[in-house]
Design a protein around this motif. Structure first.
Motif, PDB file in Angstrom:
ATOM      1  N   ASP A  54      -4.840   8.110   2.891  1.00  0.00           N
ATOM      2  CA  ASP A  54      -5.669   7.586   1.798  1.00  0.00           C
ATOM      3  C   ASP A  54      -5.166   6.233   1.311  1.00  0.00           C
ATOM      4  O   ASP A  54      -5.959   5.351   0.969  1.00  0.00           O
ATOM      5  CB  ASP A  54      -5.684   8.582   0.638  1.00  0.00           C
ATOM      6  N   ALA A  55      -3.847   6.066   1.275  1.00  0.00           N
ATOM      7  CA  ALA A  55      -3.298   4.784   0.833  1.00  0.00           C
ATOM      8  C   ALA A  55      -3.617   3.672   1.827  1.00  0.00           C
ATOM      9  O   ALA A  55      -3.924   2.538   1.439  1.00  0.00           O
ATOM     10  CB  ALA A  55      -1.783   4.899   0.643  1.00  0.00           C
ATOM     11  N   LEU A  56      -3.571   3.993   3.105  1.00  0.00           N
ATOM     12  CA  LEU A  56      -3.846   2.977   4.118  1.00  0.00           C
ATOM     13  C   LEU A  56      -5.322   2.594   4.157  1.00  0.00           C
ATOM     14  O   LEU A  56      -5.664   1.435   4.397  1.00  0.00           O
ATOM     15  CB  LEU A  56      -3.411   3.482   5.494  1.00  0.00           C
ATOM     16  N   THR A  57      -6.207   3.544   3.941  1.00  0.00           N
ATOM     17  CA  THR A  57      -7.643   3.295   4.077  1.00  0.00           C
ATOM     18  C   THR A  57      -8.339   3.027   2.751  1.00  0.00           C
ATOM     19  O   THR A  57      -9.573   3.016   2.705  1.00  0.00           O
ATOM     20  CB  THR A  57      -8.316   4.500   4.753  1.00  0.00           C
TER      21      THR A  57
ATOM     22  N   VAL B  79     -14.601   7.136   7.986  1.00  0.00           N
ATOM     23  CA  VAL B  79     -13.274   7.205   7.357  1.00  0.00           C
ATOM     24  C   VAL B  79     -12.954   8.637   6.938  1.00  0.00           C
ATOM     25  O   VAL B  79     -11.818   9.116   7.111  1.00  0.00           O
ATOM     26  CB  VAL B  79     -13.207   6.242   6.153  1.00  0.00           C
ATOM     27  N   LEU B  80     -13.945   9.338   6.404  1.00  0.00           N
ATOM     28  CA  LEU B  80     -13.729  10.722   5.984  1.00  0.00           C
ATOM     29  C   LEU B  80     -13.448  11.631   7.178  1.00  0.00           C
ATOM     30  O   LEU B  80     -12.526  12.459   7.152  1.00  0.00           O
ATOM     31  CB  LEU B  80     -14.957  11.220   5.210  1.00  0.00           C
ATOM     32  N   VAL B  81     -14.225  11.472   8.250  1.00  0.00           N
ATOM     33  CA  VAL B  81     -13.998  12.287   9.445  1.00  0.00           C
ATOM     34  C   VAL B  81     -12.658  11.928  10.091  1.00  0.00           C
ATOM     35  O   VAL B  81     -11.926  12.804  10.569  1.00  0.00           O
ATOM     36  CB  VAL B  81     -15.161  12.093  10.435  1.00  0.00           C
TER      37      VAL B  81
ATOM     38  N   SER C   7       0.818  -1.213   0.000  1.00  0.00           N
ATOM     39  CA  SER C   7       0.000   0.000   0.000  1.00  0.00           C
ATOM     40  C   SER C   7       0.849   1.259   0.000  1.00  0.00           C
ATOM     41  O   SER C   7       0.475   2.275  -0.591  1.00  0.00           O
ATOM     42  CB  SER C   7      -0.926  -0.001   1.227  1.00  0.00           C
ATOM     43  N   MET C   8       2.007   1.192   0.665  1.00  0.00           N
ATOM     44  CA  MET C   8       2.871   2.357   0.764  1.00  0.00           C
ATOM     45  C   MET C   8       3.766   2.552  -0.466  1.00  0.00           C
ATOM     46  O   MET C   8       4.258   3.657  -0.702  1.00  0.00           O
ATOM     47  CB  MET C   8       3.764   2.236   1.999  1.00  0.00           C
TER      48      MET C   8
END
Length: 316
Positions: A250-253, A225-227, A43-44
């Motif tokens: 964003d990459a993690l979620t 997730v957005l909050v 993901s990273m």
């Protein structure tokens, strides 16, 4: 059990299942996403090409190199040297050596954190990591690219603190809770939903309600997730906040956001299918015309009362 009691019990179970669905998705994502070293590094890895991440990494590397130059020169570094070091650091972030160093650093740090979280004997101790393997990997890559003086880069075994002791202890407790919840929460959500549909007086309506509840749970998870992104980026310290931190979040979620929208799609699909089959799936009863026709074809019964006597014709 009366139908009213069955409906109330079914509604309570379906509400519980709808509330557990986003929590179960979050727990499963945490244990099978960021908690897995291979998935975390994967993901990273694309972030090494993100401009914001590269600029943040260049600023950090430039500050570190400037400090090393200042130590070697036994004095403060002037502006020209700082500008040269910063440009060199930004150029370095566009090389293949930076990509390999980025992946190696993420793998090393994540493995150290995960090992400390799973070790109950590490309570009360900070999580540290030795970045010497990362430095060695970058040095070898630069030497393969024939960078001058690459072999002279020192490899120092220095323990860098990733998390202090109090933060590591809190994270360790949360990790153990997630480890248990990742198995039991999805199972409980499925059991409550199936039981709620089974005991309902009107099962098709209960299935529709379960689908709508699942969709609402997925939408709530997407909103969380957005909050969480805004709160996480806002609480980070100055050197690591901004667009680079948002890109990492964003990459993690990304997988979690996809799972939340899948919950919404699954719930709406189940609810719509249940409603459509209930609306148009039952065959309509047609009134039979055989019985009225048979009744109409039967001759009417003669009246029981005799009619007036007919006149008789006599012969003269």
């Amino acid at each position: 059990m009366s139908p009213r009691l069955r409906s109330a019990l079914s509604a309570a179970l379906i509400v519980l299942a709808s509330l557990l669905a986003p929590c179960a998705t979050l727990a499963a994502w945490a244990m099978h996403g960021p908690a897995d070293t291979g998935r975390y590094v994967a993901s990273m890895a694309p972030l090494a090409d993100d401009p914001d991440v590269r600029d943040a990494a260049a600023d950090t590397l430039g500050a570190g190199f400037a400090g090393l130059v200042g130590e070697a020169a036994a004095g403060p570094v002037n502006g020209a040297v700082r500008l040269f070091v910063r440009d060199a650091a930004r150029s370095f972030t566009r090389t293949e050596a930076f990509h390999e160093g980025w992946d190696t650093a993420n793998r090393t740090v994540h493995a150290a954190v995960l090992r400390a979280l799973r070790d109950d004997g590490a309570a009360g101790r900070a999580i540290t990591v030795d970045l010497a393997p990362v430095t060695e990997r970058v040095r070898d890559r630069l030497a393969e690219d024939h960078v001058p003086f690459a072999r002279r880069i020192p490899v120092r075994h220095l323990a860098v603190t990733v998390l202090p002791a109090h933060a590591a202890d809190r994270l360790r407790k949360g990790y153990h809770v997630l480890d248990v919840a990742a198995f039991w929460l999805p199972l409980a959500a499925v059991v409550f939903a199936v039981t709620g549909i089974a005991v309902a007086a009107r099962r098709r309506r209960a299935l529709t309600a379960a689908g709508i509840g699942t969709a609402l749970g997925g939408a709530l998870l997407a909103l969380a997730v957005l909050v969480g992104r805004r709160l996480t980026v806002a609480e980070l310290p100055g050197p690591v906040d901004g667009p680079a931190a948002g890109a990492v979040y964003d990459a993690l979620t990304e997988t979690l956001r996809t799972a939340s929208w899948l919950l919404v799609a699954l719930g709406l699909t189940v609810a719509l299918a249940s409603w459509l089959t209930g609306r148009y799936g039952r065959p309509r009863r047609r009134r039979s015309t055989a019985e009225p026709a048979s009744k109409a074809s039967k001759p009417s019964k003669p009246s029981a009362e005799p009619g007036p006597p007919r006149p008789t014709r006599t012969r003269l």
